[in-house]
Scaffold this motif. Structure first.
Motif, PDB file in Angstrom:
ATOM      1  N   ASN A 148       6.510   8.783  -1.437  1.00 53.85           N
ATOM      2  CA  ASN A 148       6.567  10.182  -1.002  1.00 53.85           C
ATOM      3  C   ASN A 148       5.346  10.596  -0.201  1.00 53.85           C
ATOM      4  O   ASN A 148       5.401  11.562   0.562  1.00 53.85           O
ATOM      5  N   LEU A 149       4.232   9.881  -0.380  1.00 55.36           N
ATOM      6  CA  LEU A 149       2.999  10.218   0.336  1.00 55.36           C
ATOM      7  C   LEU A 149       2.818   9.390   1.597  1.00 55.36           C
ATOM      8  O   LEU A 149       1.921   9.669   2.396  1.00 55.36           O
ATOM      9  N   ASP A 150       3.679   8.366   1.776  1.00 52.16           N
ATOM     10  CA  ASP A 150       3.548   7.445   2.905  1.00 52.16           C
ATOM     11  C   ASP A 150       4.515   7.856   4.014  1.00 52.16           C
ATOM     12  O   ASP A 150       5.728   7.833   3.823  1.00 52.16           O
ATOM     13  N   GLU A 151       3.988   8.207   5.165  1.00 51.53           N
ATOM     14  CA  GLU A 151       4.820   8.643   6.285  1.00 51.53           C
ATOM     15  C   GLU A 151       5.223   7.480   7.194  1.00 51.53           C
ATOM     16  O   GLU A 151       5.922   7.678   8.196  1.00 51.53           O
ATOM     17  N   ASN A 152       4.782   6.265   6.870  1.00 53.39           N
ATOM     18  CA  ASN A 152       5.058   5.107   7.727  1.00 53.39           C
ATOM     19  C   ASN A 152       6.333   4.355   7.339  1.00 53.39           C
ATOM     20  O   ASN A 152       6.831   3.548   8.111  1.00 53.39           O
ATOM     21  N   GLN A 153       6.858   4.605   6.123  1.00 53.95           N
ATOM     22  CA  GLN A 153       8.029   3.862   5.651  1.00 53.95           C
ATOM     23  C   GLN A 153       9.319   4.580   6.068  1.00 53.95           C
ATOM     24  O   GLN A 153      10.031   5.127   5.240  1.00 53.95           O
ATOM     25  N   VAL A 154       9.583   4.547   7.364  1.00 47.31           N
ATOM     26  CA  VAL A 154      10.777   5.191   7.903  1.00 47.31           C
ATOM     27  C   VAL A 154      11.811   4.145   8.300  1.00 47.31           C
ATOM     28  O   VAL A 154      12.945   4.148   7.822  1.00 47.31           O
ATOM     29  N   SER A 155      11.420   3.219   9.187  1.00 42.28           N
ATOM     30  CA  SER A 155      12.330   2.170   9.646  1.00 42.28           C
ATOM     31  C   SER A 155      12.164   0.877   8.848  1.00 42.28           C
ATOM     32  O   SER A 155      12.900  -0.083   9.048  1.00 42.28           O
ATOM     33  N   SER A 156      11.183   0.847   7.966  1.00 44.14           N
ATOM     34  CA  SER A 156      10.946  -0.326   7.120  1.00 44.14           C
ATOM     35  C   SER A 156      10.308   0.131   5.820  1.00 44.14           C
ATOM     36  O   SER A 156       9.916   1.294   5.678  1.00 44.14           O
ATOM     37  N   PHE A 157      10.229  -0.788   4.854  1.00 41.84           N
ATOM     38  CA  PHE A 157       9.633  -0.490   3.557  1.00 41.84           C
ATOM     39  C   PHE A 157       8.405  -1.362   3.336  1.00 41.84           C
ATOM     40  O   PHE A 157       8.314  -2.465   3.870  1.00 41.84           O
ATOM     41  N   ILE A 158       7.490  -0.859   2.540  1.00 40.05           N
ATOM     42  CA  ILE A 158       6.364  -1.653   2.058  1.00 40.05           C
ATOM     43  C   ILE A 158       6.597  -1.870   0.572  1.00 40.05           C
ATOM     44  O   ILE A 158       6.503  -0.941  -0.228  1.00 40.05           O
ATOM     45  N   GLY A 159       6.929  -3.087   0.199  1.00 34.40           N
ATOM     46  CA  GLY A 159       7.298  -3.369  -1.179  1.00 34.40           C
ATOM     47  C   GLY A 159       8.797  -3.225  -1.373  1.00 34.40           C
ATOM     48  O   GLY A 159       9.502  -2.590  -0.578  1.00 34.40           O
ATOM     49  N   LEU A 160       9.308  -3.819  -2.432  1.00 39.86           N
ATOM     50  CA  LEU A 160      10.746  -3.822  -2.706  1.00 39.86           C
ATOM     51  C   LEU A 160      11.226  -2.416  -3.085  1.00 39.86           C
ATOM     52  O   LEU A 160      10.683  -1.807  -4.009  1.00 39.86           O
ATOM     53  N   PRO A 161      12.236  -1.871  -2.403  1.00 35.84           N
ATOM     54  CA  PRO A 161      12.779  -0.557  -2.777  1.00 35.84           C
ATOM     55  C   PRO A 161      13.323  -0.561  -4.196  1.00 35.84           C
ATOM     56  O   PRO A 161      13.865  -1.573  -4.650  1.00 35.84           O
ATOM     57  N   THR A 162      13.198   0.561  -4.883  1.00 34.96           N
ATOM     58  CA  THR A 162      13.651   0.629  -6.280  1.00 34.96           C
ATOM     59  C   THR A 162      15.147   0.340  -6.450  1.00 34.96           C
ATOM     60  O   THR A 162      15.523  -0.308  -7.435  1.00 34.96           O
ATOM     61  N   PRO A 163      16.044   0.777  -5.542  1.00 35.83           N
ATOM     62  CA  PRO A 163      17.459   0.423  -5.735  1.00 35.83           C
ATOM     63  C   PRO A 163      17.706  -1.086  -5.680  1.00 35.83           C
ATOM     64  O   PRO A 163      18.501  -1.613  -6.466  1.00 35.83           O
ATOM     65  N   ASN A 191      15.559  -3.396  -6.476  1.00 34.22           N
ATOM     66  CA  ASN A 191      15.008  -3.941  -7.724  1.00 34.22           C
ATOM     67  C   ASN A 191      15.959  -3.681  -8.899  1.00 34.22           C
ATOM     68  O   ASN A 191      16.145  -4.532  -9.761  1.00 34.22           O
ATOM     69  N   ALA A 192      16.565  -2.487  -8.919  1.00 30.37           N
ATOM     70  CA  ALA A 192      17.518  -2.159  -9.982  1.00 30.37           C
ATOM     71  C   ALA A 192      18.709  -3.112  -9.950  1.00 30.37           C
ATOM     72  O   ALA A 192      19.176  -3.582 -10.992  1.00 30.37           O
ATOM     73  N   LEU A 193      19.215  -3.402  -8.744  1.00 29.22           N
ATOM     74  CA  LEU A 193      20.332  -4.342  -8.613  1.00 29.22           C
ATOM     75  C   LEU A 193      19.949  -5.728  -9.129  1.00 29.22           C
ATOM     76  O   LEU A 193      20.757  -6.405  -9.778  1.00 29.22           O
ATOM     77  N   LEU A 194      18.720  -6.136  -8.849  1.00 24.94           N
ATOM     78  CA  LEU A 194      18.238  -7.435  -9.331  1.00 24.94           C
ATOM     79  C   LEU A 194      18.259  -7.496 -10.854  1.00 24.94           C
ATOM     80  O   LEU A 194      18.793  -8.438 -11.447  1.00 24.94           O
ATOM     81  N   ILE A 195      17.693  -6.480 -11.501  1.00 24.87           N
ATOM     82  CA  ILE A 195      17.613  -6.478 -12.968  1.00 24.87           C
ATOM     83  C   ILE A 195      19.001  -6.350 -13.592  1.00 24.87           C
ATOM     84  O   ILE A 195      19.331  -7.038 -14.566  1.00 24.87           O
ATOM     85  N   LEU A 196      19.842  -5.476 -13.025  1.00 26.91           N
ATOM     86  CA  LEU A 196      21.187  -5.270 -13.581  1.00 26.91           C
ATOM     87  C   LEU A 196      22.089  -6.476 -13.385  1.00 26.91           C
ATOM     88  O   LEU A 196      23.104  -6.621 -14.085  1.00 26.91           O
ATOM     89  N   SER A 197      21.730  -7.359 -12.452  1.00 29.45           N
ATOM     90  CA  SER A 197      22.573  -8.540 -12.223  1.00 29.45           C
ATOM     91  C   SER A 197      22.521  -9.508 -13.402  1.00 29.45           C
ATOM     92  O   SER A 197      23.490 -10.236 -13.657  1.00 29.45           O
ATOM     93  N   PHE A 198      21.421  -9.508 -14.157  1.00 29.40           N
ATOM     94  CA  PHE A 198      21.272 -10.490 -15.239  1.00 29.40           C
ATOM     95  C   PHE A 198      22.303 -10.316 -16.361  1.00 29.40           C
ATOM     96  O   PHE A 198      22.958 -11.289 -16.748  1.00 29.40           O
ATOM     97  N   PRO A 199      22.485  -9.106 -16.913  1.00 28.05           N
ATOM     98  CA  PRO A 199      23.533  -8.981 -17.937  1.00 28.05           C
ATOM     99  C   PRO A 199      24.929  -9.217 -17.376  1.00 28.05           C
ATOM    100  O   PRO A 199      25.814  -9.712 -18.094  1.00 28.05           O
ATOM    101  N   LEU A 200      25.144  -8.899 -16.096  1.00 29.34           N
ATOM    102  CA  LEU A 200      26.456  -9.137 -15.493  1.00 29.34           C
ATOM    103  C   LEU A 200      26.724 -10.633 -15.328  1.00 29.34           C
ATOM    104  O   LEU A 200      27.867 -11.086 -15.476  1.00 29.34           O
ATOM    105  N   ILE A 201      25.673 -11.384 -15.017  1.00 29.83           N
ATOM    106  CA  ILE A 201      25.814 -12.846 -14.950  1.00 29.83           C
ATOM    107  C   ILE A 201      26.162 -13.397 -16.334  1.00 29.83           C
ATOM    108  O   ILE A 201      27.024 -14.276 -16.475  1.00 29.83           O
TER     109      ILE A 201
END
Length: 248
Positions: free
Chosen positions: A128-143, A145-155
């Protein structure tokens, strides 16, 4: 009236996150994953609606991150809590509130899963404080990451492979994934965003390749494809970033 539409969509993300939280606490991880997926769907379209309607606002930005703290931060933390608990008990044991009431001995290890929630909240505050992350991200976006973690019980549920089960329910694997997740969320790795300014293949080559490969992997490998897709996303971004630096 139109300025309220994106925020309404964001509030649907909040609702999905709340429902997913309830199911995650009940150890109904399949249903928790379903509502996280729905929440991420709304998370994508609230920003799209704001851009199409030209009603972007500071309120919308803050509300979006608050919604993500629940759907893509709290829920993955609870899911990791449950997986770590399973790694010690050796099965799909429901979360029992009576254990706390009776004052029985409680393992500390499962609470380590909430490192994901803390790292997600920290990342969203920085975003929210970073004005540079418009066309790209710095670090893995939370959604993502959530998909990654939620994939384990589904597997575990849908692939039912003894070798995979033994890996996913290994507490050292889960501890490692928790630490890796927290690191990726707040790393300095530049990652491309799936935001199309136009539909030109030349301007969006990496995005189109990523979407095509991801779809092929999902069709052939189902939920097992999710960790591979996240890895491909990170690797593709690193390669693309390195190529752009060489061209500059």
């Amino acid at each position: 009236m139109k300025q309220y539409i994106p925020n309404l969509i964001t509030l649907l993300n909040v609702f999905c996150g709340c429902v997913a939280t309830v199911f995650a606490v009940m150890n109904q991880l399949e249903l928790a994953a379903l509502f996280v997926f729905l929440g991420i769907f709304f998370d994508f379209f609230d920003g799209l609606a704001a851009r199409v309607l030209n009603v972007q606002s500071e309120l919308g930005l803050q509300l979006d991150s608050l919604a993500d703290v629940i759907t893509s931060g709290l829920v993955p933390g609870i899911v990791m809590f449950q997986l770590l608990d399973m790694s010690q008990s050796g099965g799909w044991n429901a979360f029992d509130n009576a254990t706390f009431a009776e004052g029985s001995q409680i393992s500390i290890l499962p609470f380590f899963g909430f490192l994901i929630t803390m790292a997600s909240a920290y990342r969203l505050a920085k975003f929210n404080l970073d004005e540079n992350q418009v066309s790209s991200f710095i670090g893995l976006p939370t959604p993502a990451n959530a998909l990654l973690i939620l994939s384990f019980p589904l597997i575990l549920l849908y692939h039912n492979n003894d070798a995979l089960n033994s890996i996913i329910l290994n507490q050292w694997f889960l501890i490692g994934m928790t630490v890796l997740s927290a690191y990726l969320l707040n790393s300095k790795i530049a990652l491309f965003a799936l935001k199309f300014k136009n539909w030109s293949f030349k301007d969006n080559t990496l995005r189109y390749i990523f979407l095509i490969v991801s779809l092929a992997l999902l069709v052939t490998m189902q939920f097992l494809a999710v960790p591979i897709i996240i890895g491909f996303y990170i690797l593709g971004s690193v390669v693309d970033s390195s190529a752009k630096k060489k061209q500059a």
